[in-house]
Scaffold this motif. Structure first.
Motif, short mmCIF file in Angstrom:
data_model
loop_
_atom_site.label_atom_id
_atom_site.label_comp_id
_atom_site.label_asym_id
_atom_site.label_seq_id
_atom_site.Cartn_x
_atom_site.Cartn_y
_atom_site.Cartn_z
N LEU A 279 -3.03 -10.78 15.62
CA LEU A 279 -1.77 -10.31 16.21
C LEU A 279 -1.03 -11.46 16.87
CD1 LEU A 279 -2.93 -6.93 17.76
CD2 LEU A 279 -1.68 -7.31 15.65
N VAL B 201 -0.08 0.08 14.25
CA VAL B 201 0.44 -0.14 12.90
C VAL B 201 0.31 -1.62 12.52
CG1 VAL B 201 2.50 0.04 11.45
CG2 VAL B 201 2.02 1.82 13.15
N LEU B 202 0.55 -2.49 13.49
CA LEU B 202 0.52 -3.93 13.19
C LEU B 202 -0.89 -4.47 12.99
CD1 LEU B 202 3.33 -5.10 15.63
CD2 LEU B 202 3.39 -5.29 13.16
N VAL B 203 -1.89 -3.76 13.52
CA VAL B 203 -3.26 -4.24 13.35
C VAL B 203 -3.89 -3.63 12.08
CG1 VAL B 203 -4.64 -2.54 14.62
CG2 VAL B 203 -5.26 -4.95 14.73
N ALA B 204 -3.15 -2.75 11.42
CA ALA B 204 -3.62 -2.20 10.15
C ALA B 204 -3.53 -3.28 9.07
CB ALA B 204 -2.78 -0.99 9.76
N PRO B 205 -4.40 -3.19 8.06
CA PRO B 205 -4.40 -4.24 7.03
C PRO B 205 -3.27 -4.06 6.01
CG PRO B 205 -6.13 -2.64 6.59
CD PRO B 205 -5.47 -2.22 7.86
N ILE B 206 -2.05 -4.09 6.49
CA ILE B 206 -0.88 -3.97 5.60
C ILE B 206 0.11 -5.06 5.97
CG2 ILE B 206 -1.05 -1.50 5.10
CD1 ILE B 206 0.81 -0.93 7.38
N ARG B 207 0.97 -5.41 5.02
CA ARG B 207 1.96 -6.45 5.26
C ARG B 207 3.09 -5.92 6.14
NH1 ARG B 207 0.38 -10.25 1.76
NH2 ARG B 207 -0.81 -9.38 0.05
N ARG B 208 3.77 -6.84 6.84
CA ARG B 208 4.93 -6.43 7.64
C ARG B 208 5.99 -5.80 6.76
NH1 ARG B 208 1.10 -6.51 10.52
NH2 ARG B 208 0.68 -8.18 11.98
N LEU C 256 -4.74 -10.39 6.32
CA LEU C 256 -5.00 -9.03 5.80
C LEU C 256 -6.51 -8.77 5.70
CD1 LEU C 256 -2.40 -8.36 2.95
CD2 LEU C 256 -2.57 -7.26 5.18
N SER D 69 0.84 -1.20 0.00
CA SER D 69 0.00 0.00 0.00
C SER D 69 0.87 1.25 0.00
CB SER D 69 -0.90 0.00 1.23
OG SER D 69 -1.36 1.31 1.49
N ARG E 250 -4.26 6.78 6.58
CA ARG E 250 -3.30 6.35 5.56
C ARG E 250 -2.91 4.89 5.74
NH1 ARG E 250 0.03 11.93 6.13
NH2 ARG E 250 -1.23 13.13 4.67
N LEU E 251 -2.74 4.47 7.00
CA LEU E 251 -2.41 3.06 7.24
C LEU E 251 -3.52 2.15 6.72
CD1 LEU E 251 -0.93 2.96 10.85
CD2 LEU E 251 0.30 2.80 8.69
N TRP E 252 -4.78 2.64 6.80
CA TRP E 252 -5.91 1.84 6.33
C TRP E 252 -6.21 2.15 4.86
CZ3 TRP E 252 -5.09 1.57 11.42
CH2 TRP E 252 -5.47 0.41 12.08
N ARG F 299 -7.92 -8.25 9.12
CA ARG F 299 -7.58 -6.94 9.68
C ARG F 299 -8.33 -5.80 8.97
NH1 ARG F 299 -2.31 -9.09 9.87
NH2 ARG F 299 -1.39 -7.61 8.43
N ALA G 275 -0.07 3.77 2.74
CA ALA G 275 0.42 3.42 4.07
C ALA G 275 1.91 3.76 4.20
CB ALA G 275 0.18 1.94 4.36
#
Lengths: 267, 250
Positions: free
Chosen positions: B54, A90-97, B74, A2, B104-106, B77, A5
């Motif tokens: 998580l 940030v880690l619970v957002a729907p993005i890859r590590r 994904l 993303s 932005r993160l979403w 989440r 992101a």
């Protein structure tokens, strides 16, 4: 992946940095402290005085140092994010590590590059070093690639170290050997075989070497320019960056990255 | 409303030798207000973190919003909002900056995020403070921003992990009013964890967790009837054998 992101992560790093006045001033002032104090001392014992002023010789190394402090220490934000809880969001957002690792590394690169450009604008006139256009462009490439490699390395450390105190300790242990074995203060080729081998495992050595190619071309004949081929420097930095990113992404994804902190103090 | 928002089968999690969650079978219906009740250390947060991808389960499976928590992290989440027990806001950034960062993160486009942030700030009475750094806000206000952050992307399922821990009674009341309004408005599924029994009274159904096991499950009325007692508090005591935690948070 993303893009939005990644942009969000980079923008936040930059905004946070600009709000920390002390950090901004320190990053700009630090190379000048080295120029004055280390420069004066080393200049007296420097054997190449007839060919090149030691302070000129030092300039690429100082820029490399600015990138190192700027990009490597940018990883501090990942440690504080963990402690403040932001990392969990940030880690619970729907993005890859890997997206997180890329955002953090690009943020670190931006910080290191911005600081190096500001310092270059002040430092180069002071030591009367006027790079050619090609030199300036190569210098920019060197700064960006070093930023990527060091930013990724910093993130690997930050992702594997849990507390701020530990991070500070490890950073001190990493930063000084890295600086002394980078060719920033003296040529790596004068070192013994073992130390030279260690130097070539040091990403900053390639960055400083590339900066010497960029800025000390006029002294290459006298043996003060870059020592390795330009392409090798670039490839080495790119490899450090890519390996570091992959490693950081897997460390961030590792279980416990979030939850051990979340569960701290709980049975 | 027949599809399950959350469907856990034999879900469990170990931390080394510690069995944080044993074998949980649980179905939360779409649109339901579900309470996960239990003393500290009962496995409530572990359960929520398993649902939020998580944590990786040690055994069993779970589907959240129809997606497998292990294989489709994904997608899971993307469908959920999670308000953590402790705030996750950046204290140095303003309220607006925090929400914009989350947007932005979403991956919300600016033109979608901007009006949505304005609406949430108005709803949560944060408009005048929008450009103040989060560190200057009261605990209740921070919590409100946390919740605004959690629903900004309009999730189907919202997890609230001990949302009232550390809040004063007034802030608690306004928080519950907000959650009620949200549910009435959007039909949001809400899974609440708490160790305050009275907070679980308005839930459609309640599960009591004790030492990683499901001790009871039903509507508050059913649970009280089955235990032959008058309050959820007594249900809780009957099932866990120990009194409620007196402390906040944790």
């Amino acid at each position: 992946m993303s893009a939005r992101a990644v942009y969000g992560i980079v923008a936040r790093e930059f905004v946070r940095f600009l709000r920390q006045r002390g950090r901004v001033l320190a990053s700009i002032g630090r190379p000048f402290v080295w120029l004055v104090f280390a420069g004066a001392g080393f200049a007296a014992v420097f054997t190449g005085r007839n060919q090149i002023d030691y302070r000129v010789y030092m300039a690429p190394g100082l820029l490399g140092m600015v990138v190192m402090f700027g990009s490597l220490l940018a990883a501090l934000s990942t440690v504080t994010d963990r402690e403040a809880g932001v990392l969990r969001m940030v880690l619970v957002a729907p993005i890859r590590r890997s997206t997180i690792a890329l955002g953090k590394t690009l943020g670190a690169t931006l910080l290191g590059t911005a600081q190096a450009l500001v310092v270059a604008g002040l430092l180069l006139p002071v030591v009367h070093l006027r790079p050619t256009l090609a030199g300036a462009l190569l210098g920019l490439v060197a700064v960006v690639l070093s930023g990527l490699a060091l930013g990724a390395l910093g993130l690997v450390l930050a992702a594997s170290i849990r507390s701020i105190e530990n991070f500070a300790g490890v950073m001190n242990f990493v930063i000084f050997p890295m600086l002394f074995l980078s060719g920033a203060l003296y040529p790596v080729r004068h070192l013994g075989v073992v130390l030279r081998a260690v130097a070539y495992a040091n990403p900053l050595a390639y960055g400083v070497d590339l900066l010497k190619h960029a800025l000390l071309g006029a002294w290459a004949e006298a043996g003060y320019g870059g020592e390795l081929p330009v392409l090798l420097d670039c490839v080495a930095l790119a490899v450090f960056a890519i390996v570091g990113l992959a490693l950081a992404a897997s460390l961030l994804g590792r279980e416990g990255g979030v939850t051990r902190t979340a569960l701290r103090g709980r049975p | 409303m027949t599809t399950a928002a959350i469907d856990a089968r034999g879900l469990g999690k170990d931390f080394g030798a510690i069995r944080a969650l044993d074998q949980l079978d649980l179905e939360v219906r779409e649109g339901e207000f579900f309470g996960l009740l239990g003393p500290n250390g009962a496995g409530k947060t572990t359960t929520v973190h398993l649902f939020a991808t998580l944590l990786a389960p040690s055994r069993g499976t779970a589907r959240v919003a129809g997606h497998d928590v292990v294989r489709e992290g994904l997608s899971v989440r993307r469908s959920i909002g999670l308000v953590f027990q402790d705030t996750t806001l950046d204290r140095d950034l303003t309220i607006t900056e925090n929400l914009r960062f989350a947007a932005r993160l979403w991956s919300l486009p600016e033109r979608v995020a901007r009006p949505r942030i304005d609406v949430l700030l108005r709803q949560f009475e944060l408009l005048e403070r929008r450009d103040d750094p989060v560190r200057t806000l009261s605990g209740g206000m921070r919590r409100a921003v946390d919740i605004a952050r959690g629903i900004l992307h309009q999730p189907r399922i919202l997890f609230l992990d001990e949302p009232t821990a550390g809040l004063d009674p007034r802030a608690r009341r306004s928080l519950w009013a907000r959650i009620r309004a949200l549910r009435a408005e959007s039909g949001l599924t809400v899974l609440l964890t708490t160790h305050y029994v009275e907070e679980a009274e308005p839930c459609d159904r309640v599960a009591v967790l004790d030492r990683g096991r499901l001790a009871a499950l039903g509507t508050p009325a059913e649970l009280k009837q089955a235990a032959g007692v008058r309050s959820l508090e007594e249900v809780f005591l009957a099932h866990t054998g120990h009194p409620l935690a007196e402390t906040d948070g944790g």
